[in-house]
Each structure stands twice: as C-alpha cells, then as structure tokens.
Design a protein around this motif. Sequence first.
Motif, PDB file in Angstrom:
ATOM      1  N   GLU A  29       0.828  -1.200   0.000  1.00 48.32           N
ATOM      2  CA  GLU A  29       0.000   0.000   0.000  1.00 48.32           C
ATOM      3  C   GLU A  29       0.867   1.257   0.000  1.00 48.32           C
ATOM      4  OE1 GLU A  29      -4.178   1.039   2.173  1.00 48.32           O
ATOM      5  OE2 GLU A  29      -2.480   0.563   3.483  1.00 48.32           O
ATOM      6  N   GLY A  30       1.953   1.238   0.772  1.00 51.22           N
ATOM      7  CA  GLY A  30       2.854   2.387   0.829  1.00 51.22           C
ATOM      8  C   GLY A  30       3.594   2.594  -0.474  1.00 51.22           C
ATOM      9  N   LEU A  31       4.081   1.510  -1.085  1.00 52.39           N
ATOM     10  CA  LEU A  31       4.833   1.624  -2.341  1.00 52.39           C
ATOM     11  C   LEU A  31       3.964   2.180  -3.467  1.00 52.39           C
ATOM     12  CD1 LEU A  31       6.934  -1.679  -2.483  1.00 52.39           C
ATOM     13  CD2 LEU A  31       7.800   0.641  -2.136  1.00 52.39           C
ATOM     14  N   LEU A  32       2.710   1.744  -3.528  1.00 52.34           N
ATOM     15  CA  LEU A  32       1.862   2.109  -4.655  1.00 52.34           C
ATOM     16  C   LEU A  32       1.223   3.482  -4.515  1.00 52.34           C
ATOM     17  CD1 LEU A  32       0.187  -1.338  -5.455  1.00 52.34           C
ATOM     18  CD2 LEU A  32       2.227  -0.299  -6.441  1.00 52.34           C
ATOM     19  N   LYS A  33       1.515   4.172  -3.433  1.00 54.65           N
ATOM     20  CA  LYS A  33       1.066   5.557  -3.309  1.00 54.65           C
ATOM     21  C   LYS A  33       1.913   6.489  -4.171  1.00 54.65           C
ATOM     22  CE  LYS A  33      -0.989   5.276   1.311  1.00 54.65           C
ATOM     23  NZ  LYS A  33      -0.862   5.678   2.734  1.00 54.65           N
ATOM     24  N   ASN A  34       3.090   6.017  -4.538  1.00 55.82           N
ATOM     25  CA  ASN A  34       4.006   6.810  -5.365  1.00 55.82           C
ATOM     26  C   ASN A  34       4.297   6.066  -6.666  1.00 55.82           C
ATOM     27  OD1 ASN A  34       4.514   8.898  -3.285  1.00 55.82           O
ATOM     28  ND2 ASN A  34       5.470   7.191  -2.186  1.00 55.82           N
ATOM     29  N   GLU A  35       4.846   6.775  -7.636  1.00 55.77           N
ATOM     30  CA  GLU A  35       5.196   6.152  -8.909  1.00 55.77           C
ATOM     31  C   GLU A  35       6.306   5.137  -8.673  1.00 55.77           C
ATOM     32  OE1 GLU A  35       6.267   7.573 -13.481  1.00 55.77           O
ATOM     33  OE2 GLU A  35       6.441   8.964 -11.799  1.00 55.77           O
ATOM     34  N   SER A  36       6.068   3.902  -9.113  1.00 57.72           N
ATOM     35  CA  SER A  36       7.007   2.837  -8.777  1.00 57.72           C
ATOM     36  C   SER A  36       7.016   1.765  -9.854  1.00 57.72           C
ATOM     37  CB  SER A  36       6.614   2.213  -7.430  1.00 57.72           C
ATOM     38  OG  SER A  36       7.437   1.118  -7.116  1.00 57.72           O
ATOM     39  N   LYS A  37       8.178   1.141 -10.007  1.00 56.60           N
ATOM     40  CA  LYS A  37       8.295  -0.094 -10.779  1.00 56.60           C
ATOM     41  C   LYS A  37       8.597  -1.197  -9.771  1.00 56.60           C
ATOM     42  CE  LYS A  37       9.860   1.812 -15.204  1.00 56.60           C
ATOM     43  NZ  LYS A  37       8.810   1.263 -16.052  1.00 56.60           N
ATOM     44  N   LEU A  38       7.682  -2.121  -9.629  1.00 60.24           N
ATOM     45  CA  LEU A  38       7.751  -3.108  -8.561  1.00 60.24           C
ATOM     46  C   LEU A  38       7.739  -4.515  -9.143  1.00 60.24           C
ATOM     47  CD1 LEU A  38       7.564  -3.977  -5.568  1.00 60.24           C
ATOM     48  CD2 LEU A  38       5.080  -3.641  -5.733  1.00 60.24           C
ATOM     49  N   ILE A  39       8.731  -5.316  -8.762  1.00 62.35           N
ATOM     50  CA  ILE A  39       8.757  -6.731  -9.134  1.00 62.35           C
ATOM     51  C   ILE A  39       8.560  -7.551  -7.865  1.00 62.35           C
ATOM     52  CG2 ILE A  39      10.170  -8.619 -10.027  1.00 62.35           C
ATOM     53  CD1 ILE A  39      11.512  -6.656 -11.892  1.00 62.35           C
ATOM     54  N   TYR A  57       2.876 -11.912 -14.707  1.00 66.07           N
ATOM     55  CA  TYR A  57       1.889 -10.966 -15.226  1.00 66.07           C
ATOM     56  C   TYR A  57       2.250  -9.545 -14.834  1.00 66.07           C
ATOM     57  CZ  TYR A  57      -0.493 -11.080 -10.578  1.00 66.07           C
ATOM     58  OH  TYR A  57      -0.801 -11.000  -9.240  1.00 66.07           O
ATOM     59  N   LEU A  58       1.770  -8.609 -15.664  1.00 68.27           N
ATOM     60  CA  LEU A  58       2.061  -7.189 -15.471  1.00 68.27           C
ATOM     61  C   LEU A  58       0.766  -6.448 -15.190  1.00 68.27           C
ATOM     62  CD1 LEU A  58       4.405  -5.102 -15.615  1.00 68.27           C
ATOM     63  CD2 LEU A  58       3.713  -4.679 -17.982  1.00 68.27           C
ATOM     64  N   LEU A  59       0.791  -5.640 -14.146  1.00 71.13           N
ATOM     65  CA  LEU A  59      -0.372  -4.880 -13.709  1.00 71.13           C
ATOM     66  C   LEU A  59       0.013  -3.410 -13.609  1.00 71.13           C
ATOM     67  CD1 LEU A  59      -3.268  -4.869 -12.341  1.00 71.13           C
ATOM     68  CD2 LEU A  59      -2.056  -5.180 -10.177  1.00 71.13           C
ATOM     69  N   THR A  60      -0.828  -2.540 -14.151  1.00 66.14           N
ATOM     70  CA  THR A  60      -0.591  -1.103 -14.009  1.00 66.14           C
ATOM     71  C   THR A  60      -1.617  -0.523 -13.053  1.00 66.14           C
ATOM     72  OG1 THR A  60      -1.967  -0.634 -15.951  1.00 66.14           O
ATOM     73  CG2 THR A  60       0.404  -0.862 -16.307  1.00 66.14           C
ATOM     74  N   HIS A  61      -1.151   0.376 -12.175  1.00 63.63           N
ATOM     75  CA  HIS A  61      -2.037   1.030 -11.205  1.00 63.63           C
ATOM     76  C   HIS A  61      -1.574   2.462 -11.037  1.00 63.63           C
ATOM     77  CE1 HIS A  61      -4.588   1.734  -7.755  1.00 63.63           C
ATOM     78  NE2 HIS A  61      -3.532   2.053  -7.025  1.00 63.63           N
ATOM     79  N   ASN A  62      -2.437   3.409 -11.445  1.00 65.09           N
ATOM     80  CA  ASN A  62      -2.059   4.816 -11.444  1.00 65.09           C
ATOM     81  C   ASN A  62      -0.756   4.986 -12.230  1.00 65.09           C
ATOM     82  OD1 ASN A  62      -4.350   5.410  -9.962  1.00 65.09           O
ATOM     83  ND2 ASN A  62      -3.298   5.193  -7.989  1.00 65.09           N
ATOM     84  N   SER A  63       0.316   5.417 -11.580  1.00 64.97           N
ATOM     85  CA  SER A  63       1.591   5.616 -12.276  1.00 64.97           C
ATOM     86  C   SER A  63       2.577   4.486 -12.010  1.00 64.97           C
ATOM     87  CB  SER A  63       2.215   6.949 -11.845  1.00 64.97           C
ATOM     88  OG  SER A  63       1.372   8.030 -12.169  1.00 64.97           O
ATOM     89  N   SER A  64       2.097   3.401 -11.427  1.00 62.94           N
ATOM     90  CA  SER A  64       2.985   2.297 -11.061  1.00 62.94           C
ATOM     91  C   SER A  64       2.787   1.092 -11.972  1.00 62.94           C
ATOM     92  CB  SER A  64       2.743   1.883  -9.610  1.00 62.94           C
ATOM     93  OG  SER A  64       3.076   2.918  -8.718  1.00 62.94           O
TER      94      SER A  64
END
Length: 287
Positions: free
Chosen positions: A51-61, A104-111
């Motif tokens: 939840e904290g990571l996805l509040k900001n623009e991020s590339k997450l694996i 799989y790849l998921l986009t959420h807002n700017s992440s």
Amino acid sequence: MKRDVIFVGNRLILNEAYERYILRSIKNRLASIDSINYFEESDKGLFLHLEGLLKNESKLIIVTTKSTFTIVGKLLSTVTADNQILKEQMLIPSRASILENGSYLLTHNSSEINVILATEGKELPPILIDDESRLATIHLFNEELLSAQTLLEPLAQNFDVKLEFSELVEGWLKIRIHTRKHGNLSQFIASARGLMHHKVIAATNIAAFIIERLGTHHKKLSFAESCSGGSLAHFFTSQSGASNVFEGSLITYSNTLKANWLAVDDYALEHHGAVSAEVVVEMSEGA
C-alpha cells in the motif's frame, strides 16, 4: 521513479543461490534497484508495504512461490480495488492484461507491478517490466495483414505504441509492440484482445505458450512430418517442459515411408500427390 523488488515466501528467502540468480535476471532489465525486501508467507506487514509503495510512482517486481502467488494477487486486488479472476489456471487481478508463463504485469495509477512465480531449479518466467523502452509480442491468427493493420494501427496511436507486422505463414501474424514511458503497452494489448477476442495470443514464445496450455488441459502432441523435415519437432523440443506434452514425430519424407509407416493409401499418393490435403489427412490419421 523507485524500483523495488519483493521476495515473498520462505523458500525464496532460504535459497540464496536461487535468489542471486533471480536478482541477476532482474538487474538485466532494470537500470538499478532501490530496495529489496523479504516477506515470509504469513507476514501481515506485506499488505501495508504494498500500500505504501503504490502511493508513489514505482516499478515493482514481486517474486513469489507457488504457495504465495495467489496470496499476492489477492493483496494487490485489495490495494488496487480490483477483483481476482481465473486466467490460464491462475488467480490474478482482473486488470492484469499481460500474462506470460507464470508472470503478469499490472498497471495502477503511475505504477507498474510485475508478479513472477519462481520455482527452484527452473528457469525464471519472463520479466515483463523494464526501464525506458518496452517491447511485447502478440500473435494474431485468422486475420489478413491489411485488415489487421487497419484495425490495430489507430488503436496503437491511442496508446502511443508502435507496431511491426510480420506474416509468418498465411493466417498467422506476429506483431512486435514498442512503447516508451508515455505509452501504455498493457492497455493496448487488453484493447486488442477485446477487439479481436480469441484471435490474439499475447506471448513472446508461442511454443512455450502451447506447451503450457496443452499441459494445463492434459493434452498430448505428436506430428507426422514430411517437407518440414522435423522442424516442428525441434520447434517444441527446444523448449523446457516439452516432455510433458510432446510424444514424438514421424518424418516420412518419401512416399514409401508415408505408405509403410503411416498407412497412406497408394491411390491418394498417385492421384492427389504427396503434397495434398488428402494425403495430409491420411498422414494425420496414421500418426
């Protein structure tokens, strides 16, 4: 933009050699990694961390084990206000538009979030996320080149992607999709699927895709080949997991072997020729 890696599962934490292999693979796609975090299977802190990571623009694996793959999908669905659906025998968030062999790849807002199912001792599934330019491949069946271009190129402009078309054989188009940071690769593929339904397969490696699908449905594959000279057998046996579905191939190049090995009727060979629909049918039945 931050670049973060999360390992979820006790086995991934304990197997240091496999962890190093995974990180090497990731570093080949990302210019840098800002943070690496480890969570055991029952760690309740994972939800708050996501939840904290996805509040900001991020590339997450997120690298998971078989036992944590569905759990991660459920947590992501909760964080992104999504639902899970069953796709290719896996429960994943419904907005995940690119799915390829356990990744799989998921986009959420700017992440962007790439969830990968890792299995010890096996090759890591494809990493679908990278830094600047991105590339994907789709295969389109039973559609003429001109028709495909007419349908997909306006769509490509809407999502700021560039398409390269290649007609492999009649009725089979391979389309490479390029995009940069302002393009939306996953949404383009989702829209193409919506437009063309069952004609689109989003997979870089079509042989691996077929092997996975046949294995899922407990189907087997064999060939009766002639002018292909064993190419079809090689096409599949060069992939890991082929032994689960592939039984073999008979390469009957001469008419004598077509008749003796596959019971092709002499009349069909003499009156229709070795390269004919009639002989192909009899070869298939013989196999």
